[in-house]
Design an enzyme around this catalytic site. Structure first.
Site, PDB file in Angstrom:
ATOM      1  CG  HIS A  63      23.839  50.293  38.090  1.00 54.84           C
ATOM      2  ND1 HIS A  63      22.826  49.439  37.736  1.00 54.84           N
ATOM      3  CD2 HIS A  63      24.054  50.088  39.404  1.00 54.84           C
ATOM      4  CE1 HIS A  63      22.447  48.726  38.796  1.00 54.84           C
ATOM      5  NE2 HIS A  63      23.163  49.123  39.822  1.00 54.84           N
ATOM      6  N   GLY A  69      32.581  51.380  30.813  1.00 62.54           N
ATOM      7  CA  GLY A  69      33.228  52.581  31.339  1.00 62.54           C
ATOM      8  C   GLY A  69      32.218  53.686  31.613  1.00 62.54           C
ATOM      9  CG  ASP A  71      29.733  54.675  28.084  1.00 61.05           C
ATOM     10  OD1 ASP A  71      29.032  54.429  29.092  1.00 61.05           O
ATOM     11  OD2 ASP A  71      29.740  53.963  27.080  1.00 61.05           O
ATOM     12  CB  SER A  73      26.264  53.294  27.998  1.00 66.33           C
ATOM     13  OG  SER A  73      26.848  52.688  29.129  1.00 66.33           O
ATOM     14  N   PRO A 158      27.695  43.200  39.526  1.00 65.57           N
ATOM     15  CG  PRO A 158      28.602  44.252  41.376  1.00 65.57           C
ATOM     16  CD  PRO A 158      28.400  44.411  39.913  1.00 65.57           C
TER      17      PRO A 158
END
Ligand code: NAG
Ligand code: NAG
Length: 193
Positions: A63, A69, A71, A73, A158
């Site tokens: 995820h 990318g 990172d 987040s 997705p």
């Protein structure tokens, strides 16, 4: 100036210039040599108490990487008006954030401010898969943590309703093959089954 000093100086200068660019499996060899071990321990400990941890960690990594990318987040909390990825609809199946928190805490005690959360998530996912009997792979380190996390961008993940051509396209846009699609679906869909 003696040769050792010159060598050291050169290393420092090179490290300064290449710091922001090169990912490397040896990124923390000098600054936090036990980084890998510390993350493994956190994953092992959590797995001993909760068998869903490996699936959760590989799903979290997936995820995270799919959006902006790899990172970290996905770890950021919503703030003010900004709803973070964590609070987007697909977050329902995300859990085990505490494993990353525990690893980060242990790392901060050993080498404060050195290891990025993005690297911890990547390492944790690798160990989760390996410790569950799956394959292992080399994790290049030195990722920087992102500062942006938007729930709306989780739409790029997705959807469970996607048909095979939509899935293939969604994975393809991120450079993932049909083979990757099958393997990742097998691992990361665990919470739905
Ligand atoms: C998922 O998002 C909802 C709000 O959409 C929030 O209440 C919940 O705490 C989030 N779950 C996790 C695990 O972050
Ligand atoms: C998958 O869904 C898309 C969008 O709804 C549709 O255009 C496409 O024909 C579908 N493909 C298959 C193989 O069902």
């Amino acid at each position: 100036m003696n040769v050792n000093f010159l060598n050291l100086l050169l290393t420092v200068i090179l490290a300064f210039f290449f710091d922001t660019e090169a990912l490397s499996p040896h990124y923390y060899d000098h600054t936090c040599p036990k980084a890998d071990q510390i993350v493994t321990n956190a994953v092992k400990k959590a797995m001993a108490n909760d068998k869903t941890v490996p699936a959760a960690l590989s799903r979290m990594h997936f995820h995270d990487c799919f959006i902006r990318g790899c990172d970290a987040s996905v770890l950021l909390d919503s703030k003010g008006k900004n709803k973070a990825e964590k609070d987007g609809p697909p977050n329902i199946s995300l859990h085990a954030f505490y494993v990353i928190d525990n690893a980060k805490k242990a790392l901060e005690e050993q080498c404060p401010g050195v290891v990025s959360c993005a690297d911890i998530v990547s390492l944790a996912a690798r160990y989760a898969v390996a410790l569950s009997g799956g394959p292992t792979w080399e994790v290049p380190k030195g990722r920087k943590d992102g500062k942006v996390s938007k729930a709306i961008e989780t739409r790029q993940l997705p959807a469970p309703t996607f048909n095979i051509s939509q899935l293939r396209q969604s994975f393809g846009q991120r450079g993932l093959s049909m083979h990757d699609l099958v393997v990742l679906s097998g691992i990361t869909d665990f919470p739905y089954t």
